[in-house]
Motif scaffolding. Structure first.
Motif, PDB file in Angstrom:
ATOM      1  N   HIS A 585      18.120 104.169  41.418  1.00 57.51           N
ATOM      2  CA  HIS A 585      19.579 104.164  41.354  1.00 57.51           C
ATOM      3  C   HIS A 585      19.984 103.347  40.138  1.00 57.51           C
ATOM      4  N   ASP A 623      22.850 107.019  38.082  1.00 57.41           N
ATOM      5  CA  ASP A 623      21.748 107.985  38.092  1.00 57.41           C
ATOM      6  C   ASP A 623      21.999 108.997  39.212  1.00 57.41           C
ATOM      7  N   CYS A 625      21.632 110.731  42.046  1.00 59.70           N
ATOM      8  CA  CYS A 625      20.546 110.501  43.004  1.00 59.70           C
ATOM      9  C   CYS A 625      20.605 111.385  44.232  1.00 59.70           C
ATOM     10  N   HIS A 629      26.003 111.497  45.128  1.00 60.96           N
ATOM     11  CA  HIS A 629      25.904 110.484  44.066  1.00 60.96           C
ATOM     12  C   HIS A 629      27.280 110.027  43.591  1.00 60.96           C
TER      13      HIS A 629
HETATM   14 CU1  CUA Z   1      22.470 106.327  43.398  1.00 56.74          CU
HETATM   15 CU2  CUA Z   1      23.467 107.944  42.094  1.00 56.74          CU
END
Ligand code: CUA
Ligand code: RUQ
Length: 653
Positions: A585, A623, A625, A629
């Motif tokens: 992350h 990021d 994820c 997210h």
């Molecule tokens: Cu944790 Cu995007």
């Protein structure tokens, strides 16, 4: 344009061809880079893996980049000597100590020559070493995590260029100075260089289990420029070879004044002899300031220690330890063949290569047949140690690598070519142009007893028309040659980041199985880790606010924080609770002057934010994820400096 589409046709053709009848790997040397046969050789199909990892130095990026061979795909940039906003290296509180030096915090460098650790002269794939050329440092990268694990500064050095090369059992990583300087440093007229400046060659021990580095001794040599070096191996194990230039000891207009002598030297150093000398109490401990920075995978943090002294050795005090071999003409690279029999000097102002024989060198030393001395160190007679000369017809030889099949490959900068020649007969077998002005070349394992002589990569200094133009700045170009047959074949071009001066490559079969997938949360010893979500909290300590935060798909705990004030210094200590491979992350906070963080599963990282304005300010995961997210975000309320709002934090309330 035409070339480009032809190439596409070739690649596409090979894809079709692959799915059809079997292809034979014949040695079709007549085709250029456009033959479909060549396209197949570099084509790594989707989902397939490359055969080698190649670690290319980043030059002035200060880093190392990891590529696959033969595909030329870049896998990762490993930050070493430079701050790296991509993952927060050198910005996070944990990694700032890695860039501490005796000059203070130095967040950039010029990294040149990577070398992989060895056992019995073969690549063992445990660590990669690389030099910081500008502010002299040696780094060790852990090849399980592909992270910089340790950096040691090299005192009494300046332009740490004849570095970082490994002895065959990784006993030492060796670092020599390019620029000679006053030792110890002091205020003195530059014109008094000659006879007064010195060159330090540092032998840094590598602890066999942990890889930890320590300067065992520094050899204080005459004030030449020590350009490159290589270890002896096999029968010459125990020796180390350094090229010198500027044996004139000029201090100005070196392009003229350091090219006066017809021959400079290769210095042969019997390090075993010096090791014995220092183990028996020899050498002089002198005051020095240099940092030793170590990163721990348990605490996910680095420490920086200032070391205060270093052991120096005057080579004239150790008879039989250092000899000079006269080498024409301002040699650059010095390379040792896989058996350790031959030492190749690449005289960059010469057309020929000079090859010395280790046996002849030992015989000359035993016979005490000297040709005078330099500062009390014996000079061997050129004819006595010469094994042969490679009359290549090339111009400007720089570096030589070996394929393990009795052949050597030398790069020629001025004539832009790689020349293949036979070790022992010195005859030239093949030559191929490079595009353009090649510096180093590299064969996987080429600096070991056991090269993997299938590919050669040339690292070219000038790109010009090889790629689509990208404004005045072009990335340097690497070229891949198939060297499995009698003749070299250029099979691929790919761009490289920064300026790779050298590279080291290793079969993927050695490294890939060892590559670490996650950090175990249970083993996280970071003092500010939040290992249980229930421990997430915010603590005030004067005007410091410490946020103990956890992250998992797809939220931060806590995600609402109030009671922070203008003028506070907020430390976000964030622990990633994921325990899955490849689920980092990220974290960024509005107005933050440091880079963001990229936190690996099980890891804790810390970033500082100093709020300057009242308001309610967001942070988020950088990021992508999970599908949610974009929901991975939070707010911090910042109140006036004098406000009396209590600290509070929450998630989902
Ligand atoms: Cu944790 Cu995007
Ligand atoms: S080295 S090619 Cu020759 Cu540092 Cu640059």
């Amino acid at each position: 344009m035409k070339k480009y589409s032809l190439y596409l046709v070739a690649v596409l053709g090979s894809v079709l061809f692959l799915s059809g009848c079997g292809n034979q790997n014949g040695n079709d040397s007549s085709n250029g880079a456009l033959a479909s046969n060549n396209a197949e050789k570099v084509y790594v199909a989707p989902g397939e893996h490359d055969e080698f990892y190649a670690f290319m130095s980043g030059g002035y990026s200060g880093n190392v980049a990891v590529y696959g061979l033969p595909s030329g795909r870049m896998f990762k940039e490993i930050p070493v000597f430079s701050q790296f906003p991509t993952n927060g290296y050198g910005y996070s509180e944990e990694t700032k100590p890695m860039l501490e030096t005796s000059f203070g915090f130095v967040p950039a460098d010029d990294s040149h020559h990577p070398d992989i650790s060895q056992t019995n002269g073969e690549l063992d794939g445990r660590w990669l070493f690389i030099n910081g050329n500008n502010t002299p440092r040696i780094a060790r990268i852990d090849l399980k995590t592909f992270e910089t694990a340790e950096i040691i500064e090299v005192p009494n050095s300046a332009g740490n260029h004849s570095s970082s090369y490994i002895t065959e059992n990784s006993e030492y990583v060796v670092a020599g100075t390019r620029f000679s300087v006053p030792i110890p440093q002091r205020d003195m007229p530059i014109k008094d260089y000659k006879g007064n400046f010195k060159g330090a060659l540092s032998f840094i021990s590598v602890e066999p289990e942990t890889g930890r580095m320590d300067i065992k001794f520094q050899l204080i040599m005459p004030g030449f420029n020590y350009d490159l070096s290589h270890p002896g191996r096999g029968k010459s194990h125990g020796w180390f070879f350094f090229t010198t230039y500027n044996t004139e000891e000029a201090n100005s207009l070196l392009e003229v004044n350091a090219s006066q002598n017809d021959k400079d030297f290769i210095a042969a150093v019997n390090w075993k002899k010096i090791e014995e000398y220092v183990e028996n109490g020899g050498g002089t401990m002198v005051p020095a300031n240099y940092t030793h920075n170590v990163y721990s995978d348990e605490t996910h943090s680095a420490t920086s220690t200032m070391k205060k002294e270093v052991l120096t050795v005057d080579p004239t005090k150790v008879p039989g330890a250092v000899f000079f071999m006269p080498t024409p003409k301002s040699p650059h690279g010095v390379d040792v063949n896989p058996t350790g029999d031959y030492i190749v000097g690449n005289g960059k102002l010469s057309a020929d290569l000079t090859v010395f024989s280790f046996d002849k060198m030992i015989a000359a030393i035993d016979g005490k047949k000297y040709d005078g001395e330099a500062y009390g160190l014996p000079i061997l007679k050129f004819e006595d140690v010469l094994a042969g000369q490679v009359k290549s017809g090339g111009l400007g030889p720089l570096h030589t690598e070996f394929d393990g099949k009795g052949n050597a490959y030398t790069t020629f900068f001025i004539s832009s070519e790689v020349v293949k020649w036979k070790v022992g007969t010195w005859e030239v077998i093949d030559r191929k142009p490079t595009f353009y002005s090649v510096g180093h070349c590299m064969i996987p394992g080429g600096n070991s007893r056991k090269p993997f002589g299938k590919y050669l990569v040339s690292m070219n200094k000038i790109t010009k028309d090889r790629y689509l133009p990208t404004g005045p700045e072009l990335e340097h170009s690497a070229q891949l040659y198939d060297i499995s047959g009698d003749k070299m074949e250029l099979i691929y071009d790919f761009p490289t980041h920064g300026e790779p001066h050298y590279a080291a490559a290793i079969p993927a079969s050695i490294l890939a199985p060892k590559s670490q997938k996650i950090y175990k949360l249970a083993e996280n010893e970071h003092p500010f880790a939040t290992k249980n979500v229930s421990d997430a909290r915010v603590v005030r300590d004067g005007n410091e606010v410490h946020v103990y935060m956890a992250m998992i798909r797809s939220h931060f705990t806590p995600d609402n924080i109030e009671g922070v004030k203008v003028g506070d210094k907020v430390y976000f200590h964030i622990t990633n609770h994921e325990q899955d491979f490849d689920v980092p992350h990220g974290f960024m906070m509005i107005g933050q002057k440091n880079s963001g963080l990229l936190i690996m599963p099980g890891q804790t990282k810390t970033s500082v934010w100093e709020p300057k304005k009242e308001g309610v300010w967001p942070f988020y995961c950088t990021d992508f994820c999970s599908a949610l997210h974009q929901e991975m975000q939070g707010y911090i309320r910042v109140s006036p400096a004098k406000s009396n709002i209590d600290l509070s934090w929450s998630l989902g309330e």
